[in-house]
Design a protein around this motif. Sequence first.
Motif, PDB file in Angstrom:
ATOM      1  N   PRO A   2     -48.455 -69.926  58.246  1.00  0.00           N
ATOM      2  CA  PRO A   2     -48.399 -69.296  56.946  1.00  0.00           C
ATOM      3  C   PRO A   2     -48.346 -67.783  57.069  1.00  0.00           C
ATOM      4  N   ARG A   3     -47.689 -67.158  56.108  1.00  0.00           N
ATOM      5  CA  ARG A   3     -47.517 -65.708  56.138  1.00  0.00           C
ATOM      6  C   ARG A   3     -48.836 -64.997  55.842  1.00  0.00           C
ATOM      7  N   ARG A   4     -49.188 -64.058  56.650  1.00  0.00           N
ATOM      8  CA  ARG A   4     -50.419 -63.312  56.484  1.00  0.00           C
ATOM      9  C   ARG A   4     -50.195 -62.116  55.562  1.00  0.00           C
ATOM     10  N   GLY A   5     -51.254 -61.652  54.927  1.00  0.00           N
ATOM     11  CA  GLY A   5     -51.159 -60.492  54.075  1.00  0.00           C
ATOM     12  C   GLY A   5     -51.057 -59.218  54.877  1.00  0.00           C
ATOM     13  N   VAL A   9     -52.692 -57.904  58.709  1.00  0.00           N
ATOM     14  CA  VAL A   9     -51.836 -57.355  59.764  1.00  0.00           C
ATOM     15  C   VAL A   9     -52.323 -55.958  60.153  1.00  0.00           C
ATOM     16  N   LEU A  10     -52.670 -55.150  59.158  1.00  0.00           N
ATOM     17  CA  LEU A  10     -53.121 -53.781  59.427  1.00  0.00           C
ATOM     18  C   LEU A  10     -54.417 -53.777  60.226  1.00  0.00           C
ATOM     19  N   PRO A 118     -44.110 -49.083  63.856  1.00  0.00           N
ATOM     20  CA  PRO A 118     -43.067 -49.670  63.012  1.00  0.00           C
ATOM     21  C   PRO A 118     -43.412 -51.080  62.544  1.00  0.00           C
ATOM     22  N   TYR A 119     -44.169 -51.821  63.363  1.00  0.00           N
ATOM     23  CA  TYR A 119     -44.574 -53.173  62.976  1.00  0.00           C
ATOM     24  C   TYR A 119     -45.431 -53.131  61.711  1.00  0.00           C
ATOM     25  N   SER A 181     -52.210 -62.026  63.204  1.00  0.00           N
ATOM     26  CA  SER A 181     -51.039 -61.217  62.861  1.00  0.00           C
ATOM     27  C   SER A 181     -49.980 -62.088  62.208  1.00  0.00           C
ATOM     28  N   ALA A 182     -48.917 -61.463  61.746  1.00  0.00           N
ATOM     29  CA  ALA A 182     -47.848 -62.178  61.038  1.00  0.00           C
ATOM     30  C   ALA A 182     -46.500 -61.886  61.683  1.00  0.00           C
TER      31      ALA A 182
END
Length: 417
Positions: A2-5, A9-10, A118-119, A181-182
């Motif tokens: 599932p996509r992380r917020g 990620v930060l 950049p990520y 991470s995503a």
Amino acid sequence: MPRRGSAAVLVVSTWAFTACFAVWMMFGVIGIPIREQLGLNSVEFGLLTAMPVLTGALFRLPLGIWTDRLGGRRLMLALLLGCAVPVWISSYATALWHFLLLGLALGLVGASFSVGTPYVARFFSKERRGFAMGFFGAGTVGAALNMFVAPWLIDAYGWQMVPKVYAVGLVVTAGVFWIFSAPDTARTATSPSMRSQLAVLRDPRVWKYCQYYSIVFGGFTALSIWMPQYFKSEYGLTIAQASLLATCFALPAGVFRAFGGWLSDRFGAHAVTWWVLWVAWICLFLLSYPKTELTIHTVSGPASFGLALPAWFFTALLFVLGIAFACGMASTFKYVGDDFPENMGAVSGIVGMMGGLGGFLLPIMFGAILDRLGVNSSCFMLLYGIVWVSLTWNYLTEVRRAPVMGEGAAQQKASQN
């Protein structure tokens, strides 16, 4: 998966960068007992501590470009796992050339900045990107983490335990990073060629930002690995005491980077950079003054007195300098994010590389000047001159055409819309 917020990620990317930066700065603390063990002079000590910085600097550009093409998530994982090996092996080194070669290998962790920048930036809008990049850049607090952890391990188990613990930490961090991470966002199926990405380097603004970053980040990196030895030599402190006081520079330089990102979003990259350079210039002027004894011939006879910065005032100046450098690091990459959104990997790579090269060359120059002059504060004299060059360049290229106190910001914004 599932996509992380963006927040997840930060946070996890910042933690990964923090771990990498602690490893990158490792020789700044364990280099002190290694220097005594091997009988190194100041130049050799500077080379020992700076060698990891060289590799991290040189690989920032290619890894920044590869991040645009391959994705930051996979590259960050590869760095964390791959560098754990030379970090572990360095605990068995017995000669200077062993440490230099292993320092080159483990120094790749320093290039994690060009992967993470950049990520992380692509998960945030332009209006929030300054804060996000500043928050991620706060991973430089790893330098302070190293100054807390390494002295304790040295006192308890010897310096050889430090790289072993750090190697295990990198492996654990890799697992945490992969879980939370995503997948990279905003990546196209066909990546631009390396030549087209490098074409942006013809823009003179890129090289101006390189010069700024070479002092705010290069100076921060160099002083982070030089200050424990400086405190030990200048004030006669133990390794633990010297490292603790050195954190007063390294810690704010990491923590306040997010604050610098917020300031850059609020007032603009130029205004923040301009005032950062002035604050750093004043601090370095005071830090440069060496211990001095003066004799004045008065009408009543000679009167002698001495001038020297007490440890508490010296540390306070370092604290302010650390905050200034932190805000300058954030404002420089605010420039990059605003001016080169489509080439962030390449531009952040070259800017980061030049900052890293500054961090590599400065400790060696510190050692050479120290051996030549025999004055501990000569390192600050050198930085003072470099900041003066940055101030001059900033004035000639920007100050005469832009507000530095926020005046006219509304009119500028209106004219851009």
